[in-house]
Motif scaffolding. Structure first.
Motif, PDB file in Angstrom:
ATOM      1  N   SER A 249       1.069  -6.936 -11.248  1.00 11.66           N
ATOM      2  CA  SER A 249       0.930  -6.593  -9.832  1.00 11.66           C
ATOM      3  C   SER A 249       0.977  -7.849  -8.967  1.00 11.66           C
ATOM      4  O   SER A 249       0.438  -8.898  -9.340  1.00 11.66           O
TER       5      SER A 249
ATOM      6  N   LYS B  68       3.826   4.194  -8.618  1.00 10.96           N
ATOM      7  CA  LYS B  68       3.091   3.279  -9.485  1.00 10.96           C
ATOM      8  C   LYS B  68       2.838   3.824 -10.882  1.00 10.96           C
ATOM      9  O   LYS B  68       2.452   3.057 -11.781  1.00 10.96           O
TER      10      LYS B  68
ATOM     11  N   PRO C 229       0.942   4.394  -2.099  1.00 12.01           N
ATOM     12  CA  PRO C 229       1.165   4.493  -3.545  1.00 12.01           C
ATOM     13  C   PRO C 229       1.274   5.941  -3.994  1.00 12.01           C
ATOM     14  O   PRO C 229       0.623   6.833  -3.444  1.00 12.01           O
TER      15      PRO C 229
ATOM     16  N   ALA D  81       8.756  -0.490  -9.104  1.00 15.57           N
ATOM     17  CA  ALA D  81       7.502  -1.240  -9.072  1.00 15.57           C
ATOM     18  C   ALA D  81       7.367  -2.054 -10.359  1.00 15.57           C
ATOM     19  O   ALA D  81       7.406  -1.487 -11.458  1.00 15.57           O
TER      20      ALA D  81
ATOM     21  N   TRP E 195      -3.324  -2.078  -5.571  1.00 18.91           N
ATOM     22  CA  TRP E 195      -2.590  -0.888  -5.151  1.00 18.91           C
ATOM     23  C   TRP E 195      -3.078  -0.359  -3.800  1.00 18.91           C
ATOM     24  O   TRP E 195      -2.331   0.328  -3.108  1.00 18.91           O
TER      25      TRP E 195
ATOM     26  N   ALA F 228       7.090   2.311  -4.439  1.00 18.85           N
ATOM     27  CA  ALA F 228       5.788   2.906  -4.133  1.00 18.85           C
ATOM     28  C   ALA F 228       5.259   3.746  -5.291  1.00 18.85           C
ATOM     29  O   ALA F 228       4.060   4.027  -5.366  1.00 18.85           O
TER      30      ALA F 228
ATOM     31  N   GLU G 278      -0.792  -1.336  -1.055  1.00 15.83           N
ATOM     32  CA  GLU G 278       0.532  -0.725  -0.956  1.00 15.83           C
ATOM     33  C   GLU G 278       0.516   0.295   0.191  1.00 15.83           C
ATOM     34  O   GLU G 278      -0.523   0.902   0.488  1.00 15.83           O
TER      35      GLU G 278
END
Length: 433
Positions: A121, A179, A131, A210, A125, A177, A128
């Motif tokens: 990463s 994950k 996500p 990702a 998250w 986006a 983001e």
């Protein structure tokens, strides 16, 4: 047998009247039966009663001579990791043994990813923009609940009988986006399907947008076979490594439906980098798991042959319940063209798809007749089945005689809901005539 769509109108109305009469008679029996969740039956739990006397008075030392009553051992006892490593398909040093709930481990891993990110990463998250996770449907409602709790978007992907529609997955996963994806690769909840090797290879090699994309590989039913065949699946850790994505898969399992549901062991496995990441996060929330329970499991199950013998005893209890549901559905609905259902070779559920627009009606009819079913829509994110057709039946918990009665009633409710919808669809044409 003539399918319902070919039955003349007068015969359809007569069949509807007869079915309503049968339903009212069934409802009048005043039953109270629960088939809402996949819980082990008392007979299954009794199979592990021998654990209640373990590890025994003054016999609480591990193979290395350590006192299992004390703190420490964050990764789990070496002998426990060695016992369950073959189930997960990896070396013992890539296994972590937690406490009783694999769902808790999944929740923690998502929470840690949101707060800290995962190996690979660039940021947590939570930073983001939006996500998302891919969610094969029909799927496990508690997976979707975890996403809801953290504000992660759930994107449905259809299951095809051998795993998710990989053409759809490969298209969606290019979005950075996205994950993760939930996967129950063996005896899926609730469809019972087994992911094909080609599907697993494509998941391992996904062209993810990702760089920290993860497979949440929930192999909950790995040893829960309903036939003598113990289905194996391709090793996801080996295949992700071969595809150049060694950190892609997080594996989860538990013994909650193997030994004692409230006192099982939760299992996590992954790449060495992911295991180090997991243990670093876990060290903040605990100083060690319940090692006495791990010792109990090792001494009770002993080895893989012992585990298989124990699960064969489970199968002897559970398989007749699944057969009873299949027989009832076939007797009442076979050949009518109004429903299709799975006949799984493992796991805890039977999935029934009725006519579109009938699942909620079936659940309501069943409730009125004293039959508790999983809410319609539970197998979709947000609890909304856009087709309103999928039912998840859980036959393990009630006694076999009760399962037979419940299956009879559920089949009757499915037929009644289908007949009501069919009669309503023909009514406008009759009025116009």
């Amino acid at each position: 047998m003539t399918t319902l769509d070919r039955v003349p109108d007068a015969e359809l109305r007569a069949l509807l009247d007869r079915t309503r009469t049968e339903y009212e008679a069934f409802r009048a029996r005043g039953l109270r039966l629960d088939m809402t969740r996949g819980k082990p039956s008392p007979e299954q739990l009794d199979l592990a009663n021998g654990m209640l006397t373990l590890p025994g008075n003054r016999d609480w030392h591990t193979e290395a001579g350590e006192d299992a009553r004390n703190y420490g051992g964050l990764q789990g006892l070496p002998e426990a990791r060695a016992l369950f490593a073959p189930v997960l398909g990896c070396p013992p040093d890539q296994v972590v043994i937690g406490d009783n709930s694999s769902l808790a481990l999944m929740h923690d891993v998502v929470a840690w990813a949101m707060l800290h990110g995962v190996p690979g990463s660039s940021r947590p998250w939570t930073r983001e923009e939006a996500p998302a996770f891919l969610c094969p449907v029909p799927g496990y409602d508690r997976h979707f609940t975890i996403l809801d709790a953290f504000g992660i978007r759930a994107i449905p992907v259809p299951l095809l009988g051998n795993g998710p529609d990989m053409d759809v997955v490969e298209d969606l996963v290019r979005d950075p986006a996205v994950k993760g994806i939930w996967c129950v690769p063996r005896y899926s909840n609730p469809t019972g399907e087994i992911y094909a090797e080609t599907t697993i290879r494509r998941l391992a090699a996904l062209p993810a947008g990702a760089p920290d994309f993860r497979l949440f590989w929930d192999d909950a039913y790995a040893v829960h076979h309903l036939t003598e065949r113990r289905h194996a699946i391709a090793n996801i850790l080996d295949l992700t490594a071969e595809a150049g994505h060694p950190d892609r898969a997080f594996l989860f399992a538990s013994t909650s439906k193997v030994t004692l549901a409230g006192a099982g062991l939760a299992l996590f496995a992954s790449s060495p980098a992911n295991v180090r990441w997991f243990l670093a996060r876990a060290a903040v929330r605990t100083v060690g798991p319940d090692k006495l329970n791990q010792l109990r499991h090792v001494r009770f199950l002993r080895d893989m042959e012992g585990l298989h013998r124990h699960m064969d005893a489970h199968r002897a209890v559970v398989a007749p319940r699944f057969d009873a549901v299949h027989d009832a559905l076939t007797a009442r609905l076979g050949g009518l063209g109004i429903a299709r259902w799975t006949k799984p070779e493992g796991g805890y559920f039977i999935t029934v798809d009725g006519p579109d627009g009938t699942a909620r009606r079936v659940v309501a009819l069943a409730k009125e007749a004293g039959l508790g079913l999983t809410p319609a829509g539970a197998t979709w994110p947000g609890g909304v089945d856009p087709y309103d057709r999928t039912l998840r039946l859980a036959p393990t918990y009630p006694s076999l005689p009760d399962v037979r009665v419940a299956a009879e009633g559920i089949s009757l409710c499915i037929l009644l809901a289908a007949l009501e919808r069919g009669a309503a669809a023909r009514a406008p044409a009759e009025t116009a005539a």
